[in-house]
Structure formats: structure tokens, C-alpha cells
Motif scaffolding. Sequence first.
Motif, PDB file in Angstrom:
ATOM      1  N   GLU A   1     -16.336  -9.086  27.929  1.00 33.68           N
ATOM      2  CA  GLU A   1     -15.565  -7.977  28.488  1.00 33.68           C
ATOM      3  C   GLU A   1     -14.614  -8.497  29.557  1.00 33.68           C
ATOM      4  OE1 GLU A   1     -18.093  -4.877  29.868  1.00 33.68           O
ATOM      5  OE2 GLU A   1     -18.964  -4.532  27.893  1.00 33.68           O
ATOM      6  N   GLY A   2     -13.380  -8.070  29.465  1.00 30.08           N
ATOM      7  CA  GLY A   2     -12.366  -8.510  30.412  1.00 30.08           C
ATOM      8  C   GLY A   2     -11.676  -9.790  29.971  1.00 30.08           C
ATOM      9  N   GLN A   3     -12.266 -10.516  29.029  1.00 35.35           N
ATOM     10  CA  GLN A   3     -11.671 -11.751  28.538  1.00 35.35           C
ATOM     11  C   GLN A   3     -10.922 -11.538  27.223  1.00 35.35           C
ATOM     12  OE1 GLN A   3     -11.880 -14.515  30.404  1.00 35.35           O
ATOM     13  NE2 GLN A   3     -13.125 -13.419  31.887  1.00 35.35           N
ATOM     14  N   VAL A   4     -11.342 -10.534  26.463  1.00 36.82           N
ATOM     15  CA  VAL A   4     -10.784 -10.280  25.136  1.00 36.82           C
ATOM     16  C   VAL A   4     -10.326  -8.835  25.072  1.00 36.82           C
ATOM     17  CG1 VAL A   4     -11.299 -10.306  22.663  1.00 36.82           C
ATOM     18  CG2 VAL A   4     -12.418 -11.938  24.167  1.00 36.82           C
ATOM     19  N   GLN A   5      -9.176  -8.604  24.420  1.00 33.64           N
ATOM     20  CA  GLN A   5      -8.700  -7.230  24.249  1.00 33.64           C
ATOM     21  C   GLN A   5      -9.529  -6.516  23.184  1.00 33.64           C
ATOM     22  OE1 GLN A   5      -4.568  -7.380  23.261  1.00 33.64           O
ATOM     23  NE2 GLN A   5      -3.934  -7.702  25.378  1.00 33.64           N
ATOM     24  N   VAL A   6      -9.662  -5.217  23.346  1.00 35.80           N
ATOM     25  CA  VAL A   6     -10.410  -4.404  22.392  1.00 35.80           C
ATOM     26  C   VAL A   6      -9.522  -4.157  21.183  1.00 35.80           C
ATOM     27  CG1 VAL A   6     -11.606  -2.205  22.054  1.00 35.80           C
ATOM     28  CG2 VAL A   6     -11.683  -3.345  24.270  1.00 35.80           C
ATOM     29  N   PHE A   7     -10.076  -4.356  19.984  1.00 31.87           N
ATOM     30  CA  PHE A   7      -9.303  -4.166  18.755  1.00 31.87           C
ATOM     31  C   PHE A   7      -9.247  -2.694  18.404  1.00 31.87           C
ATOM     32  CE2 PHE A   7      -9.101  -3.767  14.128  1.00 31.87           C
ATOM     33  CZ  PHE A   7      -7.901  -4.396  13.905  1.00 31.87           C
ATOM     34  N   SER A   8      -8.038  -2.238  18.105  1.00 32.18           N
ATOM     35  CA  SER A   8      -7.874  -0.874  17.616  1.00 32.18           C
ATOM     36  C   SER A   8      -6.983  -0.931  16.383  1.00 32.18           C
ATOM     37  CB  SER A   8      -7.245   0.018  18.686  1.00 32.18           C
ATOM     38  OG  SER A   8      -5.974  -0.487  19.043  1.00 32.18           O
ATOM     39  N   MET A   9      -7.350  -0.170  15.370  1.00 38.59           N
ATOM     40  CA  MET A   9      -6.600  -0.173  14.111  1.00 38.59           C
ATOM     41  C   MET A   9      -5.195   0.379  14.346  1.00 38.59           C
ATOM     42  SD  MET A   9      -8.375  -1.382  11.608  1.00 38.59           S
ATOM     43  CE  MET A   9      -7.605  -0.740  10.147  1.00 38.59           C
ATOM     44  N   PRO A  10      -4.183  -0.232  13.749  1.00 34.48           N
ATOM     45  CA  PRO A  10      -2.825   0.292  13.909  1.00 34.48           C
ATOM     46  C   PRO A  10      -2.671   1.602  13.138  1.00 34.48           C
ATOM     47  CG  PRO A  10      -2.829  -1.580  12.412  1.00 34.48           C
ATOM     48  CD  PRO A  10      -4.213  -1.473  12.977  1.00 34.48           C
ATOM     49  N   LYS A  11      -1.719   2.402  13.575  1.00 33.11           N
ATOM     50  CA  LYS A  11      -1.473   3.682  12.919  1.00 33.11           C
ATOM     51  C   LYS A  11      -0.910   3.433  11.521  1.00 33.11           C
ATOM     52  CE  LYS A  11      -0.344   5.989  17.242  1.00 33.11           C
ATOM     53  NZ  LYS A  11       0.709   6.666  18.003  1.00 33.11           N
ATOM     54  N   THR A  12      -1.302   4.287  10.593  1.00 32.83           N
ATOM     55  CA  THR A  12      -0.768   4.158   9.239  1.00 32.83           C
ATOM     56  C   THR A  12       0.668   4.658   9.241  1.00 32.83           C
ATOM     57  OG1 THR A  12      -1.660   6.325   8.678  1.00 32.83           O
ATOM     58  CG2 THR A  12      -3.008   4.417   8.112  1.00 32.83           C
ATOM     59  N   PRO A  13       1.564   3.955   8.561  1.00 30.34           N
ATOM     60  CA  PRO A  13       2.958   4.382   8.560  1.00 30.34           C
ATOM     61  C   PRO A  13       3.126   5.687   7.781  1.00 30.34           C
ATOM     62  CG  PRO A  13       2.663   2.534   7.066  1.00 30.34           C
ATOM     63  CD  PRO A  13       1.360   2.729   7.788  1.00 30.34           C
ATOM     64  N   ALA A  14       4.048   6.510   8.246  1.00 28.69           N
ATOM     65  CA  ALA A  14       4.317   7.793   7.577  1.00 28.69           C
ATOM     66  C   ALA A  14       5.123   7.527   6.316  1.00 28.69           C
ATOM     67  CB  ALA A  14       5.088   8.710   8.511  1.00 28.69           C
ATOM     68  N   SER A  15       4.711   8.146   5.228  1.00 28.43           N
ATOM     69  CA  SER A  15       5.439   7.945   3.971  1.00 28.43           C
ATOM     70  C   SER A  15       6.721   8.764   4.006  1.00 28.43           C
ATOM     71  CB  SER A  15       4.574   8.358   2.787  1.00 28.43           C
ATOM     72  OG  SER A  15       4.312   9.729   2.844  1.00 28.43           O
ATOM     73  N   PRO A  16       7.795   8.244   3.423  1.00 29.41           N
ATOM     74  CA  PRO A  16       9.046   9.013   3.412  1.00 29.41           C
ATOM     75  C   PRO A  16       8.894  10.249   2.517  1.00 29.41           C
ATOM     76  CG  PRO A  16       9.270   7.023   2.103  1.00 29.41           C
ATOM     77  CD  PRO A  16       7.934   6.948   2.781  1.00 29.41           C
ATOM     78  N   GLU A  17       9.535  11.299   2.951  1.00 30.59           N
ATOM     79  CA  GLU A  17       9.437  12.540   2.178  1.00 30.59           C
ATOM     80  C   GLU A  17      10.383  12.461   0.988  1.00 30.59           C
ATOM     81  OE1 GLU A  17       9.982  15.940   4.635  1.00 30.59           O
ATOM     82  OE2 GLU A  17       8.763  15.087   6.242  1.00 30.59           O
ATOM     83  N   GLU A  18       9.889  12.861  -0.165  1.00 34.96           N
ATOM     84  CA  GLU A  18      10.675  12.762  -1.385  1.00 34.96           C
ATOM     85  C   GLU A  18      11.852  13.735  -1.390  1.00 34.96           C
ATOM     86  OE1 GLU A  18       8.097  13.055  -4.720  1.00 34.96           O
ATOM     87  OE2 GLU A  18       6.897  11.336  -4.089  1.00 34.96           O
ATOM     88  N   ALA A  19      11.711  14.865  -0.729  1.00 37.51           N
ATOM     89  CA  ALA A  19      12.813  15.835  -0.679  1.00 37.51           C
ATOM     90  C   ALA A  19      13.994  15.227   0.065  1.00 37.51           C
ATOM     91  CB  ALA A  19      12.359  17.111  -0.004  1.00 37.51           C
ATOM     92  N   ASN A  20      13.744  14.538   1.123  1.00 42.46           N
ATOM     93  CA  ASN A  20      14.824  13.901   1.862  1.00 42.46           C
ATOM     94  C   ASN A  20      15.474  12.798   1.041  1.00 42.46           C
ATOM     95  OD1 ASN A  20      14.310  15.558   3.991  1.00 42.46           O
ATOM     96  ND2 ASN A  20      13.195  14.026   5.186  1.00 42.46           N
TER      97      ASN A  20
END
Length: 125
Positions: free
Chosen positions: A61-80
Motif C-alpha cells: 500500500e502506498g507503493q503501487v497504484q490500485v488497478f481500476s478497469m478502464p471505461k468501455t468505449p461508447a459505440s457510435p450510433e448507427e443513426a448518426n
Amino acid sequence: MLSQISRASRAVAARAARANAVQVRGFIAPTVSRRADFVQELYLKELKAYKVPAVKETDSEGQVQVFSMPKTPASPEEANLADSLKTYESMAVEIEGQDASAQSATGVAQLPDWLEAEEEEEPHH
């Protein structure tokens, strides 16, 4: 004369010594201290006395950063995508060397036919 006698006696003594000398191959062992090196003894003593510290769960603790999962990218909308494709198809074609105002006035630009063979001019009679 005294010097000649002393030289002669030295030569005779040297010959006699060589004749009586028995050559014996001798072994001379290097003198080694019976006692081991003090620094080496001290080093080995400290190595044997060393205790490895116990590893705990909280040591990192304090020596290593805590791992957190990255956010999933938003898929482009097909209508656009459909809207952007329609706007792309309706865009006016830009041709290098032509004025944009002249192109919009005529509607569709007339492209020269580069594959058409040029007609040879007939010489005047």
C-alpha cells in the motif's frame, strides 16, 4: 701476488663445492596464515545472522497504484452514421484548379475526357 692467490683459492673452492654439491629438488610451500581472513569471518557471521522480514498483505500500500478497469468505449450510433453518409453524398465535389463559385453555378462540373484521342489537324492545301 696475494690477489692472485686469493683468486685461485676461490676458483678451487668453487669447483670443489660444485663437485660435492648434491642437487635436490626442494618444495617450498607458501606461507599461509593459519587463521582465516577476519573480514571474511565477519561477513559470513553477518550472513548467517540475517533474518528475512515477513511479508504482509499491506506492505504494498502506498507503493503501487490500485488497478481500476478502464471505461468501455461508447459505440457510435448507427443513426448518426446514416445521417453523416447522406451529408457526405450530397456534398459538392471540389476539383483542384476550379473556382468553387463557378462549379456551383454550372451544377455539375464538366470534366475533360482524358482518354479521348485527339484528332489530328489536316494540313491546309
